[in-house]
Design an enzyme around this catalytic site. Sequence first.
Site, short mmCIF file in Angstrom:
data_model
loop_
_atom_site.label_atom_id
_atom_site.label_comp_id
_atom_site.label_asym_id
_atom_site.label_seq_id
_atom_site.Cartn_x
_atom_site.Cartn_y
_atom_site.Cartn_z
CD GLU A 1 -3.42 -1.07 1.85
OE1 GLU A 1 -2.79 0.32 2.76
OE2 GLU A 1 -3.96 -1.58 1.75
CD GLU B 1 -3.51 -5.64 3.85
OE1 GLU B 1 -4.56 -5.34 4.33
OE2 GLU B 1 -2.82 -6.06 4.33
C1 BG6 Z 1 -4.59 -2.27 4.95
C2 BG6 Z 1 -3.32 -2.62 5.89
O1 BG6 Z 1 -4.50 -1.24 4.32
O2 BG6 Z 1 -5.58 -2.31 5.88
C3 BG6 Z 1 -3.09 -3.36 6.67
O3 BG6 Z 1 -2.30 -3.24 5.25
C4 BG6 Z 1 -4.82 -2.71 7.69
O4 BG6 Z 1 -1.65 -3.31 7.78
C5 BG6 Z 1 -5.72 -3.29 7.22
O5 BG6 Z 1 -4.75 -2.94 9.31
C6 BG6 Z 1 -6.67 -2.95 7.99
O6 BG6 Z 1 -6.39 -1.47 8.36
P1 BG6 Z 1 -7.40 -0.61 9.68
O7 BG6 Z 1 -6.89 0.55 9.11
O8 BG6 Z 1 -8.61 -1.02 9.71
O9 BG6 Z 1 -6.66 -1.82 10.56
#
Ligand code: BG6
Length: 479
Positions: free
Chosen positions: A170, A379
């Site tokens: 990201e 993800e």
């Molecule tokens: C992504 C990242 O942006 O989203 C993760 O790669 C992150 O590291 C995930 O934890 C979820 O985002 P958040 O802000 O809900 O933890």
Amino acid sequence: MIYEELDKFQDDFLWGSASAAYQVEGAWDKDGKGESVWDVYTRQPGTTFKNTNGNIAVDHYNRYKEDVALMAEMGLKAYRFSIAWTRIYPNGRNEVNEEGLKFYENLIDELIANNIQPIITLYHWDLPQHLQDLYGGWESREIIHDFNEYCVTLFKRFGNKVKHWVSLNEQNIFVTLGYVTAMHPPAVKDQKRMLEANHIANLANATVIESFKKYVPDGMIGPSFAFGPVYPFSCDPKDVLSAENAEDLNCNWWLDVYCKGKYPVFAFKYYERLGIAPTIEDGDLELLERVKPDFIGINYYQTSTVAFNPLDGVGQSEGINNTGKKGTAKESGLPGVYKNAKNAHLETTNWDWAIDPTGLRIGLRRLTSKYNLPILITENGLGEFDKLEEDDTVNDAHRIDYLSAHIKACKEAITDGVDLLGYCTWSFTDLLSWLNGYQKRYGFVYVDRDENDQKDLRRIKKNSFYWYKNVIRTNGEEL
Ligand code: BG6
């Protein structure tokens, strides 16, 4: 298209789950590890929710065997994790720390012994503090060399065992939150500096991909992009044009560079007119055009919907929802370009993230039409409050519904013709959310700790654990 019957997932589909070093490992100063910018940033009061940090996180560093045993019990095919640069090079450069390499070697071997393919992320935001202090981290071209040295060390050591690699996690988020909204280190608010740092990150990304092809010719590598496909709020051409603006500035600005080696024309012209376009030196564009990723990694959580925003309209919001109190996210926009709008067709999470499985299919199709590369979902997941019951169960039906709908969207996209290599949920165990503490949970495995108390860090399988186990067993036929 609506199909009566959907294609099947390929036999070697990577059913996976993901994490990042700072969010799970803890052991922030153990076995020779150096300080990262996150170790330092979280010491400043008020930077994170309830001043949470990853000093202990969920103690994966000490409990990785237990965690891998749970992955094996689930039948997980792939585990995506990041390597902390500061465990390998405590100062970011020069001296290699063998103990750091050994930790990841043990983890990789443990995964492989359990038939789980490791997917390594080379950079998930935990920049060595020393490099930040020495030359301003991503703002200096010196980082290209240092990042490449660090990556080559890993390619040489693990390239024979690990075939899927993610370069930068990201980039769009770490430069925007680091240099525009000032919510991540180095907490700067300066769009010009963001665009310069971002260009350098592009060059670093291309450089390590080029090295990878030399050292791991039979592997695959790509960046992981935080992809939020954009919708126009209405069919009013002014809204449609605003959506094109947002897609160009927020998506194509990165994806076109990764996949075509070019900045998008309108966005570049826009930044030029503002006098903040990045400095392009001789050879930069040649490098970017020469090097292509083997796949596009995407982290998909939500779509964004945007509307027309006049020149005296809404500006950058100061308020994100990091408390889980629904409806507290503030309106945000770029005057004269677009503003974010609520999509009445979509439910949101308690953190105000739109839930949109069809948006995933739309996004996968857009990427395929534009770049025609394989895609790995690195993800996707639901961050929510979960309740540990007295009988040690966690009924996270909300997560099962979310994941099931998104996997179905993947199946539809495959039926459409998308080349999808795999799907990693975020996350396997609960972990630290950078700005949202521990109460925003994503895992299949509950970890017994919260913001105030690390408790016993016990692992408890949620209902979604058993559900995903069956998804994997049936290769996505039973959702
Ligand atoms: C992504 C990242 O942006 O989203 C993760 O790669 C992150 O590291 C995930 O934890 C979820 O985002 P958040 O802000 O809900 O933890």
